[in-house]
Each structure stands twice: as C-alpha cells, then as structure tokens.
Design an enzyme around this catalytic site. Structure first.
Site, PDB file in Angstrom:
ATOM      1  N   GLN A 157     -11.094  -3.676   6.138  1.00 55.23           N
ATOM      2  CA  GLN A 157     -12.537  -3.069   5.781  1.00 55.23           C
ATOM      3  C   GLN A 157     -13.414  -4.552   5.907  1.00 55.23           C
ATOM      4  OE1 GLN A 157     -10.725  -1.166   1.920  1.00 55.23           O
ATOM      5  NE2 GLN A 157     -12.637  -0.032   2.772  1.00 55.23           N
ATOM      6  N   HIS A 215      -2.259  -2.669   2.715  1.00 55.55           N
ATOM      7  CA  HIS A 215      -3.550  -1.808   2.410  1.00 55.55           C
ATOM      8  C   HIS A 215      -3.921  -0.983   3.689  1.00 55.55           C
ATOM      9  CE1 HIS A 215      -7.153  -1.561  -0.611  1.00 55.55           C
ATOM     10  NE2 HIS A 215      -7.264  -0.631   0.513  1.00 55.55           N
ATOM     11  N   ASN A 226      -1.116  -0.744  -1.621  1.00 56.46           N
ATOM     12  CA  ASN A 226      -2.519  -0.150  -2.161  1.00 56.46           C
ATOM     13  C   ASN A 226      -2.278   1.364  -1.954  1.00 56.46           C
ATOM     14  OD1 ASN A 226      -5.017  -0.314  -3.177  1.00 56.46           O
ATOM     15  ND2 ASN A 226      -5.231   1.049  -1.275  1.00 56.46           N
ATOM     16  N   GLU A 227      -2.327   2.204  -3.144  1.00 58.23           N
ATOM     17  CA  GLU A 227      -2.611   3.742  -3.045  1.00 58.23           C
ATOM     18  C   GLU A 227      -1.398   4.534  -2.109  1.00 58.23           C
ATOM     19  OE1 GLU A 227      -6.377   4.950  -3.020  1.00 58.23           O
ATOM     20  OE2 GLU A 227      -7.031   4.043  -4.472  1.00 58.23           O
ATOM     21  N   TYR A 271     -11.440   6.650  -8.844  1.00 63.13           N
ATOM     22  CA  TYR A 271     -12.758   7.173  -8.318  1.00 63.13           C
ATOM     23  C   TYR A 271     -13.430   8.309  -9.044  1.00 63.13           C
ATOM     24  CZ  TYR A 271     -12.126   3.026  -5.459  1.00 63.13           C
ATOM     25  OH  TYR A 271     -12.059   1.558  -5.032  1.00 63.13           O
ATOM     26  N   GLU A 305      -9.076  -1.319  -9.005  1.00 60.87           N
ATOM     27  CA  GLU A 305     -10.066  -0.878  -8.237  1.00 60.87           C
ATOM     28  C   GLU A 305     -11.035   0.182  -8.943  1.00 60.87           C
ATOM     29  OE1 GLU A 305     -10.046   0.999  -4.358  1.00 60.87           O
ATOM     30  OE2 GLU A 305      -8.469  -0.663  -3.503  1.00 60.87           O
ATOM     31  N   TRP A 350     -14.558  -2.477  -7.043  1.00 61.44           N
ATOM     32  CA  TRP A 350     -14.456  -2.164  -5.681  1.00 61.44           C
ATOM     33  C   TRP A 350     -15.904  -2.098  -5.480  1.00 61.44           C
ATOM     34  CZ3 TRP A 350     -10.872  -2.615  -1.882  1.00 61.44           C
ATOM     35  CH2 TRP A 350     -11.419  -2.113  -0.683  1.00 61.44           C
ATOM     36  N   GLU A 352     -15.772   1.716   5.488  1.00 61.62           N
ATOM     37  CA  GLU A 352     -15.192   2.336   4.602  1.00 61.62           C
ATOM     38  C   GLU A 352     -14.366   3.451   5.542  1.00 61.62           C
ATOM     39  OE1 GLU A 352     -14.780   2.705   1.216  1.00 61.62           O
ATOM     40  OE2 GLU A 352     -13.894   4.723   1.469  1.00 61.62           O
ATOM     41  N   TRP A 353     -13.350   3.020   5.875  1.00 62.54           N
ATOM     42  CA  TRP A 353     -12.418   4.070   6.707  1.00 62.54           C
ATOM     43  C   TRP A 353     -13.161   5.168   7.292  1.00 62.54           C
ATOM     44  CZ3 TRP A 353      -8.290   0.799   6.361  1.00 62.54           C
ATOM     45  CH2 TRP A 353      -8.211   0.300   5.183  1.00 62.54           C
TER      46      TRP A 353
HETATM   47  C1  BGC Z   1      -9.145   2.444  -1.351  1.00 63.75           C
HETATM   48  C2  BGC Z   1     -10.275   1.601  -0.689  1.00 63.75           C
HETATM   49  C3  BGC Z   1     -11.473   2.458  -0.386  1.00 63.75           C
HETATM   50  C4  BGC Z   1     -11.880   3.046  -1.635  1.00 63.75           C
HETATM   51  C5  BGC Z   1     -13.106   3.928  -1.785  1.00 63.75           C
HETATM   52  C6  BGC Z   1      -9.607   3.232  -2.551  1.00 63.75           C
HETATM   53  O1  BGC Z   1      -8.989   4.300  -2.517  1.00 63.75           O
HETATM   54  O2  BGC Z   1      -8.114   1.407  -1.755  1.00 63.75           O
HETATM   55  O3  BGC Z   1      -9.736   0.960   0.394  1.00 63.75           O
HETATM   56  O4  BGC Z   1     -12.546   1.777   0.370  1.00 63.75           O
HETATM   57  O5  BGC Z   1     -11.070   3.827  -2.370  1.00 63.75           O
HETATM   58  O6  BGC Z   1     -13.080   5.023  -0.922  1.00 63.75           O
END
Ligand code: BGC
Length: 444
Positions: free
Chosen positions: A20, A121, A165-166, A295, A355, A401, A408-409
C-alpha cells in the site's frame, strides 16, 4: 481524554502495509506480487489504479518515519513484501530487498520509534500464486522459509511481530469472492486457503518464538460485531453463522479450539474433509497478544437465496446509520463490544488494537485538510477502548490505520484513510487536522 489515561506503557502507533505504501514494485530486484498482476486485470481496481508507485515510501522512508515521530507515535507497524526478499517466493534471495528493510528498521531505531513487523499483509509472490497460492499444500513450507529468514535476519533489532494480517480478509475477498488478489472464486478455494493460512499463522508464531529472543508475537484478526436485524430465530441463527465465519473461524484454531463447527453443518463438513486432529494441534500457538482490527459492525438478516451462509447484510445507509465514505457504519459502542467478545476467551492474554481508522472525503483547502469527522471518529473509538480497558480488559496498544493516504487495494487511491494527506502526483505529504489532533492527544 489523553493518551496518559491509558497508562505509561501503552503502545501508540500507526499501521501500514508494504503493497500500500512502498511503490518501487518492479525495481530493485523485487519480484511481482499478486497485487501487481491483479491490478493489470481490467475492472478489478477502481479507476485502473495500481500499486507500482503508491506513496513511494521505498525512497521516502526517512521522512515518513520522521512524520510518525512528529505526530507523537512511538510504534511504526509495516509489513515485509515477501517478493522483495524472495522474488519467486523461495530460494534465491534479493539482497537489495533485504537491505531495504534493514534501512527502515535502522531509521526507526535512530528516530526512537519502535518497529513492528507484519510478516504477511496480502502481497503473495506471483510465482507462488501460479502454483496455487494459499490454496496449495506447498505454501506452508514456502511461508516457513520466508518467516525463518525474516526472524533470523531482523530478529536482533525487531522484537514486535505480527504473523498474518487479517486471515479472513484476504482468504474471503481473494479466494472466495474474487474482489481482491488473486481474484479467485468459490467456497472450496476459500476453505483450502483458510486451512493453509491457519497453519501458517501458528507456524509463523512458533518460528518467531524459536528464532527471536524476547519477541512479542501477535497476529491480527479482522473483527466485527454481528448484530441480527430482528430478533427472529432465523436472523439470530444467520447472524451466528456470520459470526462463526468472520470472528471465530481463524481465532479459535489459534487458541487450540479447532474450527468453530458446532453450530453449522457447512463448517462441520469442511472441518471433516480438510482438517484432522494433527492440524488442530499445528494451528495452535500461544500468542503474546491478539491483534484486533475493527472497521464496522454488521447487521445481518436471513436470506435463503445466498449460497452457503444464507445471510445478507443490511447496509448502514439503508438503516440510516452514520457511516464513513466507505459505507462502513461508525459505531464506537460496537467496537467496545467486539473487544470484549475477543477478550472473553480465557486463552487470550491481552489484546492490541492493531488497526482502526476511517475513510472520509478529504478536501485540501488553502493547504489544509479539516477532517473533523475523522477526529470525532477517533475520539469516540478511543473513549470506547478506554471504557473496555478501565473495566479490566488487558489492552496493550492501539495502532491507527493509517499514517498516510495510500493504495487502498480494490479502491485504488480514492479511499483516503491517512492522518497525513498524500498528493499522489507530487508525493507531497500534508498533515491533516486529525494528525494534529493525534499530536495533541499523544503529548499529554
Ligand atoms: C487492512 C488494510 C486496509 C484497511 C482499510 C484492513 O482490513 O488490513 O490493509 O487498508 O483494512 O480497508
């Protein structure tokens, strides 16, 4: 509320990920990752963006680490791009890549910032993806080679580690829904990838424990409180299925409990066909901390037409609930509740929020970004975390974060989560008001 309310040993940091921010995706000996190739497929990433330059952190890391320091954080979490170390995933090393992470670590130490490394990640070497990636049995020995190398190489200088990561994030989005790299679909791909990921997570922990003296080892789970839409038994059961998949599926094997199969025949079938008691033992590792990344909560309704999970999300905007520009519900109480849900397992020693953050539309006006919504978001989420901590939950740190707007992916460069605004044409960084808010919060 100030940072001192959390105690003097509390870790405060920002989290980032290699694909990223780094850029230099095709240079200095780095092999392609699945995100480099996925971004070439039409329609996969908004506006056709790709990670080849990102924030150009590869060339700008001294200034960026200085920004971490300026904002007042004492931890910088970053990930290692596997294909920068092993361009084809195993075997031949790329010495320039190895040196790059030494430079980043040394810069952190020089500036008085604690480096925290994420081993994986999401940026799998493309060469391994061609062999089946996370769905292939062979991935585990390759991952272990990579983990062993990193632990031996950087372990003298870096004590804080996150293995993966996740796991649910990348296995579901990348192998079941096809919206993230490598863009595969299907429940069977997902289950194959999930088993190998769960094994890698524990293997990575064991390797770090063996190789790194005084290591503090964690792994990072996505988590979302799952709320049934109504109190009907169908909605409640649908919500339980989603909870098993999104919150428990990777956590419980780590804790030695195996996959959470009891309430759902689909998971039971998967567990019978895929994993044995030997796997159950191998997937277990006694992590020093459990990373939680939150999130949004999800409101779930039963829906017979959705294959496998028979559940459907009722989106925040359709419920008129406050949400970010990503459409994700802003709900600090649910953050408090999901922390408690994860902390309730007796095997979980402590929790680190690895995060949490938000994308809101940012506008650069007269050289300033007045992102009041993001400030209010952090205020509410930190207050919720403090409440959980004051109730006795052992929370040891919080990583926002993210440091700066980045790739952003699948959303490309449009979705801005940073505390620092980045102009992707000039690579000029501008601290947002939320960044200054953090500076003030951390100074007291
Ligand atoms: C990920 C990050 C991503 C963020 C916001 C998380 O799930 O680890 O890489 O940018 O979410 O979407």
């Amino acid at each position: 509320m100030y940072s001192s309310d959390f105690g003097k040993d509390f870790l405060w940091g920002v989290a980032t990920a290699a694909a990223q921010i780094e850029g230099a995706a095709n240079s200095y000996g780095k092999g392609p990752s699945i995100w480099d190739t996925f971004s070439k497929r039409t329609g996969k990433i908004k506006k056709g963006h790709n990670p080849s330059e990102a924030c150009d952190f590869y060339h700008r890391y001294p200034e960026d680490i200085a920004l971490v320091k300026t904002l007042g954080f004492n931890v910088f979490r970053f990930s290692i791009a596997w294909s920068r170390i092993f361009p084809i995933g195993h075997g031949t090393l790329n010495k320039e890549g190895v040196a790059f992470y030494h430079n980043v670590i040394d810069e952190c130490l020089k500036q008085g910032v604690t480096p925290m490394i994420t081993l994986y990640h999401w940026d799998l070497p493309e060469a391994l993806s061609k062999e089946g990636g996370w769905t292939a049995f062979g991935i585990n020995s390759h991952f272990n080679e990579f983990a062993t190398f990193c632990a031996k190489e950087y372990g003298d200088k870096v004590k804080h580690w996150i293995v993966i990561n996740e796991p649910f994030g990348f296995t579901s989005l990348g192998y079941m829904l096809g919206v993230h790299a490598p863009g595969q679909n299907g429940v069977s791909n997902f289950f194959d990838a999930a088993l190998h990921t769960a094994i890698a997570q524990a293997d990575g922990g064991k390797i770090l424990r063996a190789e790194v003296k005084n290591a503090v080892i964690g792994t990072a789970f996505s988590c979302s409180e799952i709320i049934p839409y109504t109190q009907s038994s169908q909605d409640i059961i649908a919500a339980k299925r989603v909870d098993a998949l999104m919150n428990r599926f990777f956590l419980e094997p780590t804790l030695g409990m195996g996959f959470p199969t009891a309430d759902w025949d689909v998971l039971e079938k998967f567990a019978i066909s895929h994993s044995t008691w030997r796997h159950q033992e191998r997937m277990r590792f006694d992590f020093d901390f459990i990373g939680v990344q939150n999130y949004f909560p999800l409101v779930i309704k039963y829906n017979a037409f959705i294959p496998v999970v028979q559940a459907w999300e009722v989106k925040a905007k359709n419920r008129r609930a406050p949400h970010t520009a990503m459409g994700w519900e802003v709900n600090a109480d649910s953050f408090y509740r999901i922390i408690k849900q994860f902390a309730a397992y007796p095997q979980v020693k402590n929790i680190m929020v690895t995060e949490n953050g938000a994308y809101f539309q940012d506008h650069l006006v007269d050289g300033k970004i007045n992102d009041q919504a993001r400030i209010e978001y952090f205020e509410a989420y930190l207050a919720a975390m403090l409440k959980a901590k004051n109730e006795g939950i052992n929370i040891t740190g919080y990583l926002a974060w993210t440091l700066m707007d980045n790739f952003e992916w699948a959303e490309g460069y449009q979705a801005r989560f940073g505390l620092v605004y980045n102009d992707f044409k000039t690579q000029q960084r501008t601290i947002k008001q939320s960044g200054y808010w953090w500076q003030d919060f951390l100074s007291k």
